[in-house]
Design an enzyme around this catalytic site. Structure first.
Site, PDB file in Angstrom:
ATOM      1  N   THR A  74       0.826  -1.210  -0.100  1.00 59.36           N
ATOM      2  CA  THR A  74       0.084  -0.074   0.101  1.00 59.36           C
ATOM      3  C   THR A  74       0.935   1.365  -0.101  1.00 59.36           C
ATOM      4  O   THR A  74       0.900   2.035  -0.749  1.00 59.36           O
ATOM      5  CB  THR A  74      -1.074   0.364   1.383  1.00 59.36           C
ATOM      6  OG1 THR A  74      -2.131  -1.253   1.218  1.00 59.36           O
ATOM      7  CG2 THR A  74      -2.069   1.273   1.386  1.00 59.36           C
ATOM      8  N   ASN A 153      -5.589  -9.569  -8.028  1.00 64.03           N
ATOM      9  CA  ASN A 153      -5.333 -10.213  -6.889  1.00 64.03           C
ATOM     10  C   ASN A 153      -6.998 -10.866  -6.642  1.00 64.03           C
ATOM     11  O   ASN A 153      -6.872 -11.845  -6.013  1.00 64.03           O
ATOM     12  CB  ASN A 153      -5.485  -9.032  -5.701  1.00 64.03           C
ATOM     13  CG  ASN A 153      -6.013  -7.891  -5.900  1.00 64.03           C
ATOM     14  OD1 ASN A 153      -6.059  -6.972  -6.729  1.00 64.03           O
ATOM     15  ND2 ASN A 153      -6.998  -7.657  -4.903  1.00 64.03           N
ATOM     16  N   SER A 201       5.348  -6.576  -1.942  1.00 66.07           N
ATOM     17  CA  SER A 201       4.972  -6.647  -0.634  1.00 66.07           C
ATOM     18  C   SER A 201       5.386  -8.203  -0.089  1.00 66.07           C
ATOM     19  O   SER A 201       5.149  -9.126  -0.928  1.00 66.07           O
ATOM     20  CB  SER A 201       3.385  -6.546  -0.401  1.00 66.07           C
ATOM     21  OG  SER A 201       2.921  -6.818   0.777  1.00 66.07           O
ATOM     22  N   HIS A 203       4.497 -10.039   2.565  1.00 68.37           N
ATOM     23  CA  HIS A 203       3.442 -11.161   3.074  1.00 68.37           C
ATOM     24  C   HIS A 203       2.710 -11.838   2.038  1.00 68.37           C
ATOM     25  O   HIS A 203       2.151 -12.818   2.449  1.00 68.37           O
ATOM     26  CB  HIS A 203       2.708 -10.425   4.030  1.00 68.37           C
ATOM     27  CG  HIS A 203       1.566  -9.647   3.647  1.00 68.37           C
ATOM     28  ND1 HIS A 203       0.313  -9.983   3.580  1.00 68.37           N
ATOM     29  CD2 HIS A 203       1.560  -8.562   3.073  1.00 68.37           C
ATOM     30  CE1 HIS A 203      -0.579  -9.106   3.008  1.00 68.37           C
ATOM     31  NE2 HIS A 203       0.038  -7.976   2.685  1.00 68.37           N
ATOM     32  N   CYS A 326      -9.855  -6.974   0.919  1.00 72.49           N
ATOM     33  CA  CYS A 326     -10.585  -5.931   1.558  1.00 72.49           C
ATOM     34  C   CYS A 326     -12.014  -5.673   1.164  1.00 72.49           C
ATOM     35  O   CYS A 326     -12.769  -5.152   1.788  1.00 72.49           O
ATOM     36  CB  CYS A 326      -9.622  -4.717   0.897  1.00 72.49           C
ATOM     37  SG  CYS A 326      -7.989  -4.887   0.864  1.00 72.49           S
TER      38      CYS A 326
HETATM   39  N1  PLP Z   1      -1.752  -4.304  -4.234  1.00 73.38           N
HETATM   40  C1  PLP Z   1      -2.237  -5.560  -4.469  1.00 73.38           C
HETATM   41  C2  PLP Z   1      -2.406  -6.277  -6.097  1.00 73.38           C
HETATM   42  C3  PLP Z   1      -2.622  -6.474  -3.278  1.00 73.38           C
HETATM   43  O1  PLP Z   1      -3.024  -7.377  -3.761  1.00 73.38           O
HETATM   44  C4  PLP Z   1      -2.436  -5.970  -2.055  1.00 73.38           C
HETATM   45  C5  PLP Z   1      -2.609  -6.500  -0.918  1.00 73.38           C
HETATM   46  O2  PLP Z   1      -3.848  -7.101  -1.174  1.00 73.38           O
HETATM   47  C6  PLP Z   1      -1.803  -4.609  -1.924  1.00 73.38           C
HETATM   48  C7  PLP Z   1      -1.365  -3.888  -3.038  1.00 73.38           C
HETATM   49  C8  PLP Z   1      -1.549  -4.072  -0.631  1.00 73.38           C
HETATM   50  O3  PLP Z   1      -0.477  -4.617  -0.079  1.00 73.38           O
HETATM   51  P1  PLP Z   1      -0.042  -4.458   1.545  1.00 73.38           P
HETATM   52  O4  PLP Z   1      -1.167  -5.335   2.242  1.00 73.38           O
HETATM   53  O5  PLP Z   1       1.228  -5.007   1.737  1.00 73.38           O
HETATM   54  O6  PLP Z   1      -0.219  -3.265   1.810  1.00 73.38           O
END
Ligand code: PLP
Length: 390
Positions: A74, A153, A201, A203, A326
């Site tokens: 993010t 995602n 990211s 995780h 989310c």
């Molecule tokens: N972008 C995508 C495509 C994601 O799937 C996610 C998390 O689900 C993020 C950004 C956000 O990443 P983070 O959880 O490390 O803030």
């Protein structure tokens, strides 16, 4: 509920892999020095953190001075968008993104619009794909940035980043890709792609939560998003997350080293899951059947709603999701499925399985055995929608 647990929500987050956990542990306890400290106790940690940066860069085919630590995907996305817009404000304020983006990009663009930037959201087709022609047609003289994700995602669709990036560059715009779902799962080579900025990211590939990075191409000199103590060469202030950096480097190396065999294994399980699921009456696959992340199998189930379906599967020990983690909790249909042309009622029936290297044949067999029971239970409770597919 039985004893069996099948975790099939790896796109939401992954377990920390043993190599990452081992790499992190000393930096929580005996090696807790602040990497910015002037004494040797901090300097040792600093040298390890810099070495981790080098290893992360190598996995992406980047230079180590092009990798900046962030608190996750993010923040990396926000930094890329705000930074690129600020850097080029004398050239114009038009940004192009897509309807498929994660909220970290999509909502940032909406906020930028509210502050006077103009944003074009490229449409997506029934497979969730974006067309190069649509990008070409959307480019304007004042377009300063194009931000398009590398892989989706919710539906797993993979985008033609190299081609899209070349179009942006022909029109003198910067190109950012949110590669959060791609890194560690498919080959990601920043030089091959040609991108100016790329978000990752930890995780999502066996590293810790709250840790990520932004690749910034050498010479771009992106302004900072966070100002303060001047860490990360003055571009990202905040005390360096040393355990996070060590964990991310170990996880990424592990993921990249095992990419070939893992992809083959996970993809085979995914395809079996898709084949089995599509035998169920009323099931439909969402996303691009060909250009698809190895682990993601996403479906719509005619006449059902996802909240009771996800909950019922959960009672059977199967952890899946309605789409993005989310939007899943919001009770709203997925914005992405709506953009793909599905009605709100149909989009409410989405179910995403995201498999990882820890999943097994027995897991897939169990999901396929439990699925008809879960559907029957949900239908019996009367939790279904009226409108069928169009
Ligand atoms: N972008 C995508 C495509 C994601 O799937 C996610 C998390 O689900 C993020 C950004 C956000 O990443 P983070 O959880 O490390 O803030």
């Amino acid at each position: 509920m039985g004893d069996r647990i099948v975790y099939a929500d790896n796109a939401a987050t992954t377990p920390v892999c043993p190599a990452a956990l081992k790499a992190m542990m000393p930096y929580f306890s005996e090696q807790y020095g602040n990497p910015s400290a002037m004494y040797s106790f901090g300097a040792e940690t600093k040298s390890d953190v810099e070495n981790a940066r080098k290893r992360i860069a190598k996995c992406l085919n980047a230079r180590s001075n092009e990798v900046f630590y962030t608190s996750g995907g993010t923040e990396a996305d926000n930094w890329a968008l705000w930074g690129a817009a600020e850097k080029q404000k004398s050239r114009g304020g038009h940004i192009i993104t897509t309807m498929a983006e994660h909220s970290a990009v999509y909502k940032t663009c909406q906020r930028m619009e509210s502050l006077g930037y103009t944003v074009t959201y490229l449409p997506i087709d029934k497979d969730g794909q974006v067309s190069c022609e649509a990008l070409e047609n959307a480019m304007q003289d004042d377009t300063v940035l194009v931000s398009i994700m590398m892989a989706n995602n919710e539906i797993g669709t993979i985008y033609p980043i190299k081609e899209l990036c070349a179009i942006a560059h022909r029109h003198k715009a910067l190109f950012h890709t949110d590669a959060v779902q791609a890194v560690g799962h498919i080959p990601v080579d920043v030089r091959e792609l040609g991108v100016d900025m790329l978000s990752l990211s930890a995780h999502k590939f066996g590293g810790p939560k709250g840790m990520g990075a932004l690749f910034i191409k050498m010479g771009l000199l992106l302004p900072p998003l966070l100002t303060g103590g001047g860490q990360e060469r003055g571009l990202r202030s905040g005390t360096t997350n040393a355990p996070g950096a060590m964990g991310m480097a170990a996880a990424l190396e592990n993921a990249c080293q095992n990419l070939g065999p893992n992809t083959e294994k996970v993809q085979a399980l995914r395809d079996e899951l898709i084949d089995g699921m599509l035998k169920i009456d009323g099931a439909r696959l969402t996303g691009d059947a060909e250009n698809r992340l190895p682990g993601i199998a996403s479906f719509l189930f005619e006449g059902l709603e996802h909240p009771p379906l996800v909950a019922t599967l959960g009672e059977a020990g199967i952890y899946a999701s309605a789409g993005s983690s989310c939007s899943a909790g919001s009770g709203d249909p997925s914005r992405i499925l709506l953009a793909m042309g599905y009605s709100g009622d149909v989009a409410m029936s989405s179910l995403r399985f995201s498999l990882g290297e820890q999943n097994t044949q027995e897991d897939v067999d169990y999901i396929l055995a439990q699925m008809p029971l879960a559907l029957e239970a949900v239908r019996a409770k009367g939790a279904h929608t009226k409108i069928l597919f169009h």
